[in-house]
Enzyme design. Structure first.
Site, PDB file in Angstrom:
ATOM      1  N   GLU A 111       0.825  -1.221   0.000  1.00 39.20           N
ATOM      2  CA  GLU A 111       0.000   0.000   0.000  1.00 39.20           C
ATOM      3  C   GLU A 111       0.856   1.268   0.000  1.00 39.20           C
ATOM      4  O   GLU A 111       0.364   2.347   0.337  1.00 39.20           O
ATOM      5  CB  GLU A 111      -0.961   0.012   1.204  1.00 39.20           C
ATOM      6  CG  GLU A 111      -1.896  -1.184   1.311  1.00 39.20           C
ATOM      7  CD  GLU A 111      -2.936  -1.279   0.191  1.00 39.20           C
ATOM      8  OE1 GLU A 111      -2.946  -0.415  -0.695  1.00 39.20           O
ATOM      9  OE2 GLU A 111      -3.710  -2.258   0.204  1.00 39.20           O
ATOM     10  N   HIS A 135      -2.611   1.989   8.252  1.00 36.79           N
ATOM     11  CA  HIS A 135      -3.699   1.181   7.702  1.00 36.79           C
ATOM     12  C   HIS A 135      -3.864  -0.066   8.563  1.00 36.79           C
ATOM     13  O   HIS A 135      -2.884  -0.751   8.866  1.00 36.79           O
ATOM     14  CB  HIS A 135      -3.372   0.785   6.261  1.00 36.79           C
ATOM     15  CG  HIS A 135      -4.308  -0.230   5.680  1.00 36.79           C
ATOM     16  ND1 HIS A 135      -5.666  -0.031   5.600  1.00 36.79           N
ATOM     17  CD2 HIS A 135      -4.079  -1.457   5.160  1.00 36.79           C
ATOM     18  CE1 HIS A 135      -6.220  -1.091   5.048  1.00 36.79           C
ATOM     19  NE2 HIS A 135      -5.290  -1.978   4.773  1.00 36.79           N
ATOM     20  N   HIS A 137      -6.902  -3.360   9.964  1.00 34.81           N
ATOM     21  CA  HIS A 137      -8.111  -4.138   9.662  1.00 34.81           C
ATOM     22  C   HIS A 137      -8.932  -4.385  10.930  1.00 34.81           C
ATOM     23  O   HIS A 137      -9.136  -5.543  11.311  1.00 34.81           O
ATOM     24  CB  HIS A 137      -7.731  -5.500   9.063  1.00 34.81           C
ATOM     25  CG  HIS A 137      -7.050  -5.448   7.728  1.00 34.81           C
ATOM     26  ND1 HIS A 137      -6.550  -6.580   7.107  1.00 34.81           N
ATOM     27  CD2 HIS A 137      -6.792  -4.433   6.878  1.00 34.81           C
ATOM     28  CE1 HIS A 137      -6.012  -6.255   5.943  1.00 34.81           C
ATOM     29  NE2 HIS A 137      -6.131  -4.952   5.779  1.00 34.81           N
ATOM     30  N   GLU A 165     -17.100  11.389  23.013  1.00 36.42           N
ATOM     31  CA  GLU A 165     -15.901  12.155  22.664  1.00 36.42           C
ATOM     32  C   GLU A 165     -15.520  12.094  21.180  1.00 36.42           C
ATOM     33  O   GLU A 165     -14.591  12.764  20.752  1.00 36.42           O
ATOM     34  CB  GLU A 165     -14.740  11.721  23.565  1.00 36.42           C
ATOM     35  CG  GLU A 165     -15.130  12.015  25.008  1.00 36.42           C
ATOM     36  CD  GLU A 165     -13.992  12.103  26.000  1.00 36.42           C
ATOM     37  OE1 GLU A 165     -12.863  11.749  25.633  1.00 36.42           O
ATOM     38  OE2 GLU A 165     -14.255  12.519  27.125  1.00 36.42           O
TER      39      GLU A 165
HETATM   40  O1  2HA Z   1      -4.321  -3.723   2.171  1.00 37.12           O
HETATM   41  O2  2HA Z   1      -3.476  -4.664   4.488  1.00 37.12           O
HETATM   42  O3  2HA Z   1      -1.617  -6.871   3.431  1.00 37.12           O
HETATM   43  C1  2HA Z   1      -3.263  -4.600   2.154  1.00 37.12           C
HETATM   44  C2  2HA Z   1      -2.820  -4.918   3.521  1.00 37.12           C
HETATM   45  C3  2HA Z   1      -1.498  -5.556   3.661  1.00 37.12           C
HETATM   46 ZN    ZN Z   2      -5.450  -3.949   4.132  1.00 42.38          ZN
END
Ligand code: 2HA
Ligand code: ZN
Length: 266
Positions: A111, A135, A137, A165
């Site tokens: 990314e 980034h 998940h 908040e």
């Molecule tokens: O979006 O999160 O693997 C790709 C990732 C890395």
């Molecule tokens: Zn990802």
């Protein structure tokens, strides 16, 4: 070890401990300050050159710490030199050199285009304050993206209403990008447009990008958004009978001296 590397590694592992980095999921980049580059200079023993798929003159000469493509956040503290690295963007912004880390032929995160283009947008939006692009998940914000249309107003209102908040932490709101193929230039361009207006952008059915001036601010932003999403989903499952009103959001913004995004209020 250099303090900036210690702080960076701590953030990688904190994200793993939250459950946001299954397998090789997620990535982190940090735009280094001059004194941090000087501290790390003794480490710069490699000069592997790579091209960027986009030219970013705004980042010419900047140094970044980055996670490695295919590397696991879980493993970063065990072997930083294999899982993360330091790169320097070329003078023309069209490529970079790997100066340290990413050993055994690793490359920066898949990314990287999204990270670097987000850095350009957020540097402009914050007058150069922004240094971190992250980034992750997280499960709840990703789950929430299945329950709404990909619309920043809808998402921001849900989040502001789900923890008092939130409106103070992200008064601009949170952007959302509809599903796209990750890892390329197209998603990078679309994300970097949204982060001009929002410090964080949800990737529908995938995860989130958060930005900030330092590791605490950025991790705290993603943590706050994820917590609000969790509360929303729990409350929605139990049945929501009332919520924070727009009037209360305005009172809150006034009390904390923040400028709430009026476009998202009724
Ligand atoms: O979006 O999160 O693997 C790709 C990732 C890395
Ligand atoms: Zn990802």
């Amino acid at each position: 070890m250099q303090k900036v590397l210690e702080d960076y590694i701590r953030m990688c592992y904190d994200g793993f401990l939250q459950g946001w980095h299954e397998r090789n999921g997620g990535n982190l980049t940090y735009r280094m300050k001059e004194d941090e580059v000087a501290d790390c200079a003794p480490l710069f023993t490699q000069h592997r050159h790579m091209d960027l798929p986009v030219t970013l003159p705004a980042l010419a000469g900047e140094y970044f710490i980055t996670t490695g493509s295919g590397r696991y956040m879980r493993n970063v503290p065990l072997a930083p030199e294999k899982n993360i690295g330091i790169i320097k963007i070329d003078a023309d912004g069209a490529g970079y050199k790997i100066l340290w880390g990413l050993e055994d032929g690793a490359k920066p995160t898949s990314e990287l285009p999204s990270h670097l283009m987000n850095h350009v947008s957020r540097m402009e939006a914050t007058g150069g304050r922004c240094r971190v692009v992250y980034h992750a998940h997280p499960a709840n914000i990703t789950a929430l993206s299945y329950t709404i249309e990909p619309d920043a107003r809808t998402l921001s209102r849900i989040l502001w209403q789900s923890e008092t908040e939130c409106a103070v932490v992200f008064p601009e709101g949170v952007g959302i990008l509809d599903w796209m193929i990750p890892g390329g230039t197209d998603i990078a361009i679309e994300t970097s447009k949204l982060v001009k207006d929002y410090p964080a952008v949800v990737w529908a059915f995938h995860g989130i990008f958060g930005t900030g001036a330092d590791f605490d601010e950025t991790f705290g932003l993603v943590h706050t958004i994820e917590k609000a999403a969790e509360i929303y989903l729990k409350a929605k499952g139990a049945g929501i009978v009332r919520t924070i009103s727009d009037e209360q959001l305005r009172i809150l913004a006034d009390a904390f001296g923040v400028k709430i995004n009026e476009r998202f209020l009724d």
